[in-house]
Design a protein around this motif. Structure first.
Motif, short mmCIF file in Angstrom:
data_model
loop_
_atom_site.label_atom_id
_atom_site.label_comp_id
_atom_site.label_asym_id
_atom_site.label_seq_id
_atom_site.Cartn_x
_atom_site.Cartn_y
_atom_site.Cartn_z
N ARG A 221 -45.44 -48.96 -29.53
CA ARG A 221 -44.58 -48.47 -30.37
C ARG A 221 -45.60 -48.48 -31.04
O ARG A 221 -46.80 -48.38 -31.47
N TYR A 222 -45.26 -47.13 -31.96
CA TYR A 222 -45.96 -45.72 -31.89
C TYR A 222 -46.59 -45.77 -33.69
O TYR A 222 -44.91 -45.78 -33.63
N ASP A 223 -46.81 -46.58 -34.56
CA ASP A 223 -46.88 -46.44 -35.75
C ASP A 223 -47.88 -45.01 -36.42
O ASP A 223 -48.02 -45.50 -37.56
N LEU A 224 -49.12 -44.64 -35.83
CA LEU A 224 -49.55 -43.43 -36.06
C LEU A 224 -48.69 -42.58 -35.63
O LEU A 224 -49.32 -41.86 -34.58
N TRP A 225 -49.66 -41.33 -36.40
CA TRP A 225 -48.35 -39.88 -36.02
C TRP A 225 -49.47 -39.10 -37.12
O TRP A 225 -49.76 -38.95 -37.88
N GLY A 226 -49.88 -38.05 -36.26
CA GLY A 226 -50.32 -36.29 -36.59
C GLY A 226 -49.30 -35.76 -37.17
O GLY A 226 -47.96 -36.35 -37.04
N GLN A 227 -49.64 -34.64 -38.19
CA GLN A 227 -49.39 -33.58 -38.86
C GLN A 227 -48.45 -32.63 -38.41
O GLN A 227 -47.43 -32.09 -38.59
N GLY A 228 -49.07 -32.53 -36.39
CA GLY A 228 -47.64 -31.63 -35.93
C GLY A 228 -48.63 -30.68 -35.54
O GLY A 228 -49.25 -30.31 -36.85
N THR A 229 -48.31 -29.43 -34.88
CA THR A 229 -48.94 -28.33 -34.53
C THR A 229 -47.81 -27.65 -33.93
O THR A 229 -47.17 -28.45 -32.77
N GLN A 230 -47.15 -26.59 -33.59
CA GLN A 230 -46.41 -25.99 -33.18
C GLN A 230 -46.79 -24.93 -31.56
O GLN A 230 -47.21 -24.50 -32.20
N VAL A 231 -45.48 -24.87 -31.04
CA VAL A 231 -45.70 -24.23 -29.24
C VAL A 231 -44.89 -23.77 -29.40
O VAL A 231 -44.14 -24.20 -29.62
N THR A 232 -45.11 -22.07 -29.04
CA THR A 232 -43.87 -21.30 -29.51
C THR A 232 -43.89 -20.51 -28.43
O THR A 232 -45.99 -20.28 -27.80
N VAL A 233 -43.38 -20.57 -26.62
CA VAL A 233 -43.72 -19.96 -26.02
C VAL A 233 -42.32 -18.97 -26.04
O VAL A 233 -41.58 -19.17 -26.09
N SER A 234 -43.03 -17.44 -26.28
CA SER A 234 -42.20 -16.20 -25.40
C SER A 234 -41.77 -15.87 -24.16
O SER A 234 -42.73 -15.90 -22.66
N SER A 235 -40.58 -15.45 -23.66
CA SER A 235 -40.25 -14.92 -22.58
C SER A 235 -40.68 -13.48 -22.34
O SER A 235 -41.02 -12.59 -22.79
#
Length: 121
Positions: free
Chosen positions: A107-121
């Motif tokens: 049960r996950y009840d604490l969350w961060g704001q997120g960080t973007q990961v972009t992988v180019s081909s």
């Protein structure tokens, strides 16, 4: 209230590596597991990896097994996600989380704001 702060996202070419960090603002005894989730545009949030805070047992989604490594530094209240052999399909916003239980069903009840990961081909 404990806060989770992610860092380390960015743009990388396919086959490259990134390391994400998730620092907690303070120690909390109501947390037994720390995990990483991700959400790509138009898709639901999915489990990536988790680690038991005290025992260190790790859990991985099949899609990242053998490529990603989750680890923890208890003294720093920080969890890391080492991502190797990245693929374009790994592109997503990555969120760290904390909660009670173990693995993807905790049960996950604490969350961060997120960080973007972009992988180019």
């Amino acid at each position: 209230q404990v806060q989770l702060v992610e860092s380390g996202g960015g743009l990388v070419q396919a086959g490259g590596s990134l390391r994400l960090s998730c620092a907690a603002s303070r120690r909390t005894f109501s947390v037994s597991t720390r995990g990483w989730f991700r959400q790509a545009p138009g898709k639901e949030r999915e489990f990536v990896a988790a680690v038991n805070w005290f025992g260190g047992r790790t859990y991985y989604a099949d899609s990242v097994k053998g490529r990603f490594i989750i680890s923890r530094d208890n003294a720093k209240n920080t969890v890391y996600l080492q991502m190797n052999s990245l693929k374009p399909e790994d592109t997503a916003a990555y969120y760290c989380a904390a909660g009670l239980g173990a693995g993807p069903t905790a049960r996950y009840d604490l969350w961060g704001q997120g960080t973007q990961v972009t992988v180019s081909s």
